[in-house]
Design an enzyme around this catalytic site. Structure first.
Site, PDB file in Angstrom:
ATOM      1  N   ASP A 109       5.007   8.725   2.059  1.00  6.11           N
ATOM      2  CA  ASP A 109       4.782   7.403   2.644  1.00  6.11           C
ATOM      3  C   ASP A 109       5.686   7.169   3.845  1.00  6.11           C
ATOM      4  O   ASP A 109       5.231   6.827   4.943  1.00  6.11           O
ATOM      5  CB  ASP A 109       5.091   6.316   1.597  1.00  6.11           C
ATOM      6  CG  ASP A 109       3.866   5.864   0.831  1.00  6.11           C
ATOM      7  OD1 ASP A 109       2.820   5.675   1.452  1.00  6.11           O
ATOM      8  OD2 ASP A 109       3.974   5.690  -0.387  1.00  6.11           O
ATOM      9  N   GLU A 116       4.101  -0.691   5.669  1.00  4.95           N
ATOM     10  CA  GLU A 116       4.409  -1.102   4.297  1.00  4.95           C
ATOM     11  C   GLU A 116       5.820  -0.707   3.897  1.00  4.95           C
ATOM     12  O   GLU A 116       6.501  -1.427   3.178  1.00  4.95           O
ATOM     13  CB  GLU A 116       3.398  -0.459   3.339  1.00  4.95           C
ATOM     14  CG  GLU A 116       3.670  -0.769   1.879  1.00  4.95           C
ATOM     15  CD  GLU A 116       2.674  -0.101   0.937  1.00  4.95           C
ATOM     16  OE1 GLU A 116       2.736  -0.415  -0.260  1.00  4.95           O
ATOM     17  OE2 GLU A 116       1.862   0.721   1.401  1.00  4.95           O
ATOM     18  N   ASP A 174      -0.651   1.592   7.074  1.00  2.00           N
ATOM     19  CA  ASP A 174      -0.442   1.894   5.653  1.00  2.00           C
ATOM     20  C   ASP A 174      -0.481   3.416   5.529  1.00  2.00           C
ATOM     21  O   ASP A 174      -1.548   4.029   5.593  1.00  2.00           O
ATOM     22  CB  ASP A 174      -1.521   1.270   4.777  1.00  2.00           C
ATOM     23  CG  ASP A 174      -1.151   1.327   3.291  1.00  2.00           C
ATOM     24  OD1 ASP A 174      -0.239   2.093   2.940  1.00  2.00           O
ATOM     25  OD2 ASP A 174      -1.768   0.612   2.488  1.00  2.00           O
ATOM     26  N   ILE A 195       0.032   5.676   3.130  1.00  3.95           N
ATOM     27  CA  ILE A 195      -0.799   6.175   2.032  1.00  3.95           C
ATOM     28  C   ILE A 195      -1.237   4.963   1.219  1.00  3.95           C
ATOM     29  O   ILE A 195      -0.462   4.411   0.438  1.00  3.95           O
ATOM     30  CB  ILE A 195      -0.052   7.177   1.124  1.00  3.95           C
ATOM     31  CG1 ILE A 195       0.332   8.429   1.906  1.00  3.95           C
ATOM     32  CG2 ILE A 195      -0.933   7.565  -0.063  1.00  3.95           C
ATOM     33  CD1 ILE A 195       1.047   9.476   1.072  1.00  3.95           C
ATOM     34  N   ASP A 196      -2.473   4.530   1.425  1.00  5.13           N
ATOM     35  CA  ASP A 196      -2.999   3.429   0.635  1.00  5.13           C
ATOM     36  C   ASP A 196      -3.501   3.965  -0.698  1.00  5.13           C
ATOM     37  O   ASP A 196      -4.147   5.009  -0.751  1.00  5.13           O
ATOM     38  CB  ASP A 196      -4.149   2.758   1.388  1.00  5.13           C
ATOM     39  CG  ASP A 196      -4.697   1.560   0.612  1.00  5.13           C
ATOM     40  OD1 ASP A 196      -3.905   0.652   0.304  1.00  5.13           O
ATOM     41  OD2 ASP A 196      -5.898   1.549   0.316  1.00  5.13           O
ATOM     42  N   THR A 218      -1.291   4.383  -3.522  1.00  5.42           N
ATOM     43  CA  THR A 218      -0.255   5.340  -3.929  1.00  5.42           C
ATOM     44  C   THR A 218      -0.379   5.740  -5.394  1.00  5.42           C
ATOM     45  O   THR A 218      -0.082   6.874  -5.759  1.00  5.42           O
ATOM     46  CB  THR A 218       1.147   4.743  -3.684  1.00  5.42           C
ATOM     47  OG1 THR A 218       1.197   4.211  -2.364  1.00  5.42           O
ATOM     48  CG2 THR A 218       2.226   5.785  -3.843  1.00  5.42           C
ATOM     49  N   ASP A 220      -3.136  -3.177   4.640  1.00  5.06           N
ATOM     50  CA  ASP A 220      -4.325  -2.718   3.916  1.00  5.06           C
ATOM     51  C   ASP A 220      -5.607  -2.997   4.686  1.00  5.06           C
ATOM     52  O   ASP A 220      -6.592  -2.260   4.553  1.00  5.06           O
ATOM     53  CB  ASP A 220      -4.441  -3.431   2.562  1.00  5.06           C
ATOM     54  CG  ASP A 220      -3.341  -3.066   1.590  1.00  5.06           C
ATOM     55  OD1 ASP A 220      -3.050  -1.867   1.457  1.00  5.06           O
ATOM     56  OD2 ASP A 220      -2.768  -3.977   0.962  1.00  5.06           O
TER      57      ASP A 220
END
Length: 376
Positions: free
Chosen positions: A57, A82, A160, A162-163, A165, A313
Site C-alpha cells: 500500500d 489513504e 487508493d 490497493i483498494d 486490502t 475509493d
C-alpha cells in the site's frame, strides 16, 4: 501532445507499475507474510474487525507520487492517498517509506523495513524503478487521446494504492454463478487514481487497474480502464452504446432486469426493499471493483447507505462513470430530497469520507428507476 493526454499516459503507466508491485508482493509468500501490519484503531474502517496496512500500500502510493511528480512537479504535493508513509519493522523501528533517487538507495531503505532482507528489498525496488512504458499497460493504446487539454494547476489527485486490502490479504475467491460476477477474491482488488478540478470539485480523469484480473499459466494478468470528462469532452476505454431514453417503463418486469451491487455489510432492509421492487441485489467486495462493474455494464448500479467509503475509493471510478454519462450521487441527500436535482459527489471540500453513502449509476434511466422505487 497536450497536457491532459500527457497526464493520462502518466497515470496509466504508474497504475501498471503499482499493479506490478501488488503482484510481486502477493505472489511471494514469504514476502507477503513480512508485509502485513495491523492498522491502528484510528486508521481502521469501521466495517471490519481487522483491517491492514501493507508495505505494498505505502510503497505503491509513494511510487505514484514520485513518478507523477517527475513529469508534473506542480502535482507532487497535490497527490493525496489513504495511507501515511510510515512503516514499522519487527525491531520496533519506524521508517518513512519513499522512493529514493537510485535503486540502490531505495533497496537500502526498504531493507530496514524488511529486517535487513536485502534480496526482498531489491526485488521490490526493482519494480519501483522499472521503466514502464505505455505498451506494458493492458489497454488499447490506439484509443488513448493525444489532444486532450486540462488545467494542470487546477488539479488534485486521490489515490487508493490497493483498494479492498482485506481480499488482497485473504484472497478467498467466490463467484456468482448466475451473473459471473466475482463476489470476493483478488479479482476484486483495484488500484484507483482519480484527478479532480479544485475549482469545481468534479472528477475529470480516472484510472482503475485490476492487477489480478485473471490467472494464466500460474501468473496473474491485469486489466486497466480509464476515462476523462472536461469542457464537454468525453472519452473512455469502455465503449457504450447510446441508450434509448424514450422508454420510461418503471414496472417490476423492467426492474427485474436490473442488477444492483451492495456491500456485504449492507442493511437487511435495503436488500428487502430492492427485492420487493423487482431489482436483483448482489453482494460483492471492494468499492472500486463495484463501481467499475457498474462502468463496464456488468451491473446497473451500486448502492451504499453508509458512510464507509472515502474520496480515494470513488474519485477515479467516478471520473470513468462521468465519461460514460453516469456518476455517483450522495444516497442520503437523494433520500432526503427525492425530487431535487441530483448532483455528483463533489471533492471541493476537505471531507475525506463519503458520509452520506452513495449511488453509482451508468445511465440516468437506471438512476430514475432506482430513486422512484426507493424514495418516492
Amino acid at each position: 501532445m497536450k497536457n491532459g493526454s500527457r497526464l493520462l499516459r502518466s497515470l496509466l503507466k504508474v497504475s501498471e507499475k503499482a499493479a506490478n508491485i501488488a503482484r510481486a508482493c502477493r505472489q511471494n509468500e514469504s514476502l507477503f507474510e513480512l508485509l502485513i501490519q495491523e492498522k491502528t484503531s484510528q486508521e481502521k474502517n469501521p466495517r471490519f474487525f481487522q483491517d491492514f496496512k501493507t508495505l505494498a500500500d505505502v510503497l505503491i502510493q509513494e511510487t505514484i507520487r514520485h513518478d507523477i511528480g517527475i513529469e508534473f512537479p506542480e502535482l507532487a504535493k497535490m497527490i493525496k492517498g489513504e495511507e501515511n508513509n510510515t512503516f514499522s519493522n519487527t525491531l520496533g523501528e519506524t521508517i518513512t517509506v519513499e522512493v529514493c533517487p537510485t535503486l540502490a538507495e531505495t533497496t537500502e531503505l526498504l531493507a530496514k523495513v524488511l529486517d535487513n532482507d536485502d534480496r526482498t528489498a531489491h526485488l521490490l525496488s526493482t519494480e519501483v524503478h522499472r521503466d514502464v512504458v505505455l505498451t506494458d499497460v493492458p489497454i488499447n493504446i490506439i484509443d488513448v487521446p493525444t489532444d486532450f487539454e486540462i488545467a494542470i494547476d487546477d488539479l488534485s489527485i486521490w489515490v487508493d494504492p490497493i483498494d479492498n486490502t482485506a481480499d488482497y490479504i485473504n484472497g478467498n475467491e467466490s463467484i456468482d454463478q448466475e451473473s459471473g460476477l466475482h463476489l470476493t477474491g483478488l479479482h476484486c482488488v483495484t488500484v484507483l487514481i482519480g484527478a479532480y478540478l479544485q475549482s469545481t470539485g468534479l472528477p475529470v480523469m480516472g484510472v482503475v487497474n485490476q492487477p489480478f484480473y485473471e490467472k494464466r499459466d500460474l501468473l496473474w494478468k491485469g486489466s486497466c480502464y480509464w476515462g476523462l470528462f472536461d469542457n464537454g469532452i468525453k472519452n473512455c476505454s469502455i465503449k457504450k452504446e447510446d441508450d434509448d431514453d424514450d422508454n420510461e417503463d418503471n414496472n417490476l418486469e423492467e426492474n427485474s432486469k436490473c442488477k444492483v451491487l451492495l456491500s456485504r455489510f449492507e442493511s437487511h432492509e435495503m436488500k428487502t426493499r430492492l427485492i420487493e421492487k423487482g431489482f436483483t441485489p448482489i453482494e460483492a467486495a471492494g468499492a472500486g471493483y463495484k463501481i467499475l462493474s457498474v462502468a463496464t455494464g456488468q451491473v446497473d448500479a451500486y448502492i451504499l447507505t453508509k458512510g464507509t467509503t472515502y474520496r480515494w475509493d470513488t474519485c477515479g471510478p467516478q471520473a470513468i462513470l462521468r465519461s460514460l454519462g453516469g456518476g455517483i450521487i450522495d444516497f442520503q441527500n437523494c433520500q432526503a430530497k427525492p425530487n431535487s436535482i441530483l448532483v455528483d459527489i463533489n471533492y471541493a471540500n476537505s471531507e475525506i469520507s463519503n458520509k452520506g453513502g452513495l449511488i453509482a449509476y451508468r445511465d440516468s434511466k437506471t438512476l430514475s428507476n432506482l430513486c422512484a422505487a426507493l424514495f418516492q
